[in-house]
Write a protein that holds these residues in place. Structure first.
Motif, PDB file in Angstrom:
ATOM      1  N   VAL A 101       0.466  -1.253  -0.108  1.00 32.49           N
ATOM      2  CA  VAL A 101       0.019   0.185  -0.194  1.00 32.49           C
ATOM      3  C   VAL A 101       1.234   1.185   0.585  1.00 32.49           C
ATOM      4  O   VAL A 101       0.532   1.836  -0.745  1.00 32.49           O
ATOM      5  CB  VAL A 101      -0.764  -0.098   1.673  1.00 32.49           C
ATOM      6  CG1 VAL A 101      -1.450   1.647   1.285  1.00 32.49           C
ATOM      7  CG2 VAL A 101      -1.584  -1.144   0.977  1.00 32.49           C
ATOM      8  N   PHE A 102       1.912   1.300   0.653  1.00 32.08           N
ATOM      9  CA  PHE A 102       2.752   1.935   1.042  1.00 32.08           C
ATOM     10  C   PHE A 102       3.852   3.011  -0.021  1.00 32.08           C
ATOM     11  O   PHE A 102       3.408   3.425  -0.598  1.00 32.08           O
ATOM     12  CB  PHE A 102       3.833   1.912   1.517  1.00 32.08           C
ATOM     13  CG  PHE A 102       3.606   2.980   3.063  1.00 32.08           C
ATOM     14  CD1 PHE A 102       3.305   4.476   3.318  1.00 32.08           C
ATOM     15  CD2 PHE A 102       3.074   2.328   4.359  1.00 32.08           C
ATOM     16  CE1 PHE A 102       3.627   5.201   4.509  1.00 32.08           C
ATOM     17  CE2 PHE A 102       2.723   3.392   5.678  1.00 32.08           C
ATOM     18  CZ  PHE A 102       3.017   4.126   5.909  1.00 32.08           C
ATOM     19  N   ARG A 103       3.808   1.630  -1.296  1.00 29.43           N
ATOM     20  CA  ARG A 103       4.684   1.847  -2.160  1.00 29.43           C
ATOM     21  C   ARG A 103       3.929   2.500  -3.665  1.00 29.43           C
ATOM     22  O   ARG A 103       3.667   3.007  -5.020  1.00 29.43           O
ATOM     23  CB  ARG A 103       5.417   0.522  -3.057  1.00 29.43           C
ATOM     24  CG  ARG A 103       6.650   0.597  -2.630  1.00 29.43           C
ATOM     25  CD  ARG A 103       7.550  -0.069  -3.193  1.00 29.43           C
ATOM     26  NE  ARG A 103       7.026  -2.095  -2.991  1.00 29.43           N
ATOM     27  CZ  ARG A 103       7.557  -3.272  -1.561  1.00 29.43           C
ATOM     28  NH1 ARG A 103       8.234  -2.348  -0.708  1.00 29.43           N
ATOM     29  NH2 ARG A 103       6.862  -4.031  -2.239  1.00 29.43           N
ATOM     30  N   THR A 104       1.921   1.959  -3.688  1.00 30.28           N
ATOM     31  CA  THR A 104       1.448   2.485  -4.506  1.00 30.28           C
ATOM     32  C   THR A 104       1.269   3.829  -4.290  1.00 30.28           C
ATOM     33  O   THR A 104       0.881   4.833  -5.357  1.00 30.28           O
ATOM     34  CB  THR A 104       0.569   0.942  -4.857  1.00 30.28           C
ATOM     35  OG1 THR A 104       0.283   0.253  -4.197  1.00 30.28           O
ATOM     36  CG2 THR A 104      -0.442   1.172  -5.262  1.00 30.28           C
ATOM     37  N   MET A 105       1.151   3.632  -2.658  1.00 32.32           N
ATOM     38  CA  MET A 105       0.688   5.268  -2.902  1.00 32.32           C
ATOM     39  C   MET A 105       1.480   6.431  -3.460  1.00 32.32           C
ATOM     40  O   MET A 105       1.622   7.677  -3.731  1.00 32.32           O
ATOM     41  CB  MET A 105       0.506   5.469  -0.555  1.00 32.32           C
ATOM     42  CG  MET A 105      -0.308   4.912  -0.480  1.00 32.32           C
ATOM     43  SD  MET A 105      -2.187   5.588  -1.119  1.00 32.32           S
ATOM     44  CE  MET A 105      -2.601   4.274  -1.884  1.00 32.32           C
ATOM     45  N   ARG A 106       3.235   5.769  -2.925  1.00 34.16           N
ATOM     46  CA  ARG A 106       3.944   6.684  -3.748  1.00 34.16           C
ATOM     47  C   ARG A 106       4.934   6.736  -5.080  1.00 34.16           C
ATOM     48  O   ARG A 106       4.733   8.078  -5.696  1.00 34.16           O
ATOM     49  CB  ARG A 106       5.682   6.143  -2.750  1.00 34.16           C
ATOM     50  CG  ARG A 106       6.170   7.016  -3.614  1.00 34.16           C
ATOM     51  CD  ARG A 106       7.533   6.532  -3.001  1.00 34.16           C
ATOM     52  NE  ARG A 106       8.891   6.901  -2.940  1.00 34.16           N
ATOM     53  CZ  ARG A 106       9.308   7.316  -1.419  1.00 34.16           C
ATOM     54  NH1 ARG A 106       9.455   6.420  -1.344  1.00 34.16           N
ATOM     55  NH2 ARG A 106       9.796   8.409  -1.382  1.00 34.16           N
ATOM     56  N   LEU A 107       4.124   5.519  -5.658  1.00 33.62           N
ATOM     57  CA  LEU A 107       4.032   6.061  -7.565  1.00 33.62           C
ATOM     58  C   LEU A 107       2.787   6.525  -7.811  1.00 33.62           C
ATOM     59  O   LEU A 107       2.854   6.876  -8.751  1.00 33.62           O
ATOM     60  CB  LEU A 107       3.308   4.086  -7.731  1.00 33.62           C
ATOM     61  CG  LEU A 107       4.719   3.411  -7.940  1.00 33.62           C
ATOM     62  CD1 LEU A 107       4.080   1.740  -7.866  1.00 33.62           C
ATOM     63  CD2 LEU A 107       5.576   3.933  -8.291  1.00 33.62           C
ATOM     64  N   LEU A 108       0.651   6.492  -6.984  1.00 34.34           N
ATOM     65  CA  LEU A 108       0.638   7.321  -7.533  1.00 34.34           C
ATOM     66  C   LEU A 108       0.910   9.207  -7.452  1.00 34.34           C
ATOM     67  O   LEU A 108      -0.092   9.389  -8.315  1.00 34.34           O
ATOM     68  CB  LEU A 108      -0.624   6.706  -6.845  1.00 34.34           C
ATOM     69  CG  LEU A 108      -0.792   5.238  -7.115  1.00 34.34           C
ATOM     70  CD1 LEU A 108      -3.106   4.701  -6.472  1.00 34.34           C
ATOM     71  CD2 LEU A 108      -1.598   5.554  -8.423  1.00 34.34           C
ATOM     72  N   ASP A 142       3.868  10.183  -7.328  1.00 32.72           N
ATOM     73  CA  ASP A 142       5.061  10.820  -8.698  1.00 32.72           C
ATOM     74  C   ASP A 142       3.747  10.469 -10.058  1.00 32.72           C
ATOM     75  O   ASP A 142       3.864  11.732 -10.763  1.00 32.72           O
ATOM     76  CB  ASP A 142       5.603   9.326  -8.459  1.00 32.72           C
ATOM     77  CG  ASP A 142       6.858   8.991  -7.383  1.00 32.72           C
ATOM     78  OD1 ASP A 142       6.692   9.872  -6.607  1.00 32.72           O
ATOM     79  OD2 ASP A 142       7.357   8.098  -7.357  1.00 32.72           O
ATOM     80  N   LEU A 143       2.754   9.759  -9.886  1.00 29.79           N
ATOM     81  CA  LEU A 143       1.972  10.358 -11.091  1.00 29.79           C
ATOM     82  C   LEU A 143       1.557  11.477 -11.137  1.00 29.79           C
ATOM     83  O   LEU A 143       0.835  11.802 -11.982  1.00 29.79           O
ATOM     84  CB  LEU A 143       0.930   9.218 -11.532  1.00 29.79           C
ATOM     85  CG  LEU A 143       1.879   7.709 -12.643  1.00 29.79           C
ATOM     86  CD1 LEU A 143       1.053   6.566 -12.159  1.00 29.79           C
ATOM     87  CD2 LEU A 143       2.777   8.407 -13.304  1.00 29.79           C
ATOM     88  N   GLY A 144       1.382  11.606  -9.929  1.00 28.65           N
ATOM     89  CA  GLY A 144       0.463  12.860 -10.069  1.00 28.65           C
ATOM     90  C   GLY A 144      -1.419  12.646  -9.608  1.00 28.65           C
ATOM     91  O   GLY A 144      -2.010  12.832 -10.316  1.00 28.65           O
ATOM     92  N   ILE A 145      -1.528  11.159  -9.504  1.00 25.12           N
ATOM     93  CA  ILE A 145      -2.607  10.855  -9.449  1.00 25.12           C
ATOM     94  C   ILE A 145      -2.965  11.179  -8.101  1.00 25.12           C
ATOM     95  O   ILE A 145      -4.557  11.298  -7.620  1.00 25.12           O
ATOM     96  CB  ILE A 145      -2.693   9.446  -9.250  1.00 25.12           C
ATOM     97  CG1 ILE A 145      -2.661   9.213 -10.678  1.00 25.12           C
ATOM     98  CG2 ILE A 145      -4.395   9.130  -8.840  1.00 25.12           C
ATOM     99  CD1 ILE A 145      -2.246   7.915 -12.019  1.00 25.12           C
ATOM    100  N   LEU A 146      -2.021  11.149  -7.397  1.00 28.40           N
ATOM    101  CA  LEU A 146      -2.526  11.312  -5.738  1.00 28.40           C
ATOM    102  C   LEU A 146      -1.155  12.586  -5.465  1.00 28.40           C
ATOM    103  O   LEU A 146      -0.908  13.002  -5.041  1.00 28.40           O
ATOM    104  CB  LEU A 146      -2.483  10.022  -4.512  1.00 28.40           C
ATOM    105  CG  LEU A 146      -2.945   9.069  -4.867  1.00 28.40           C
ATOM    106  CD1 LEU A 146      -2.951   7.561  -3.631  1.00 28.40           C
ATOM    107  CD2 LEU A 146      -4.684   9.120  -4.354  1.00 28.40           C
ATOM    108  N   CYS A 147      -2.321  13.178  -4.094  1.00 33.43           N
ATOM    109  CA  CYS A 147      -1.702  13.931  -3.311  1.00 33.43           C
ATOM    110  C   CYS A 147      -1.561  14.138  -2.099  1.00 33.43           C
ATOM    111  O   CYS A 147      -2.553  13.081  -1.298  1.00 33.43           O
ATOM    112  CB  CYS A 147      -1.707  15.189  -3.399  1.00 33.43           C
ATOM    113  SG  CYS A 147      -4.000  16.096  -2.879  1.00 33.43           S
TER     114      CYS A 147
END
Ligand SMILES: [Zn+2]
Ligand SMILES: [Zn+2]
Ligand SMILES: [Zn+2]
Length: 143
Positions: free
Chosen positions: A53-60, A62-67
């Motif tokens: 979950v942590f890694r996926t949050m970080r990727l998202l 980086d993609l500008g999908i999450l802040c």
């Protein structure tokens, strides 16, 4: 193509392996209104595991999908966002978060960089207060 598919494709095109657990995490995140923590996502996708979950949050992010949003108590939350770098207004009473349109400290960063000869790569700034609904007086207060 669904939003989930296009995000998965985007991740894969950047060389990230999208496992079923990771895909499930992205799906869980996309359906969420407001802001949420890693624990909130874990409760929905307990099989994914905290590290995933942590890694996926970080990727998202980086993609500008999450802040990322830091609440007044220091806790880290995430929020769907499509706007690139920005700051937040956080209500300490109802917990609502509002994205600000622009970075308000561009000039300050440039000036600081000039003065200190630092190559400044990032900054963090959130504003805490009471939203219009939560203010003790004024229009739009709670009934
Ligand atoms: Zn409020
Ligand atoms: Zn935001
Ligand atoms: Zn900024």
């Amino acid at each position: 193509m669904t939003e989930l598919d296009s995000i998965v494709q985007n991740l894969e095109s950047r060389g990230h392996r999208v496992t079923p657990a990771r895909r499930a995490v992205v799906g869980a995140v996309l359906g969420r209104p407001g802001h949420f923590t890693v624990d909130d996502v874990l409760r929905e996708e307990p099989g994914a595991g905290r590290a995933t979950v942590f890694r996926t949050m970080r990727l998202l992010c980086d993609l500008g999908i999450l802040c990322r949003v830091i609440l007044e108590d220091g806790s880290l939350h995430y929020r769907l966002s499509q706007r690139g770098h920005h700051h937040h207004l956080v209500c300490v009473s109802c917990g609502s978060v509002r994205d600000m349109d622009d970075c308000v400290v561009d000039d300050l960063v440039r000036e600081l960089s000039r003065q200190t000869e630092y190559d400044i790569e990032g900054h963090w700034l959130e504003f805490y207060g009471r939203c219009r609904r939560c203010r003790p007086s004024g229009e739009g207060q709670r009934q």
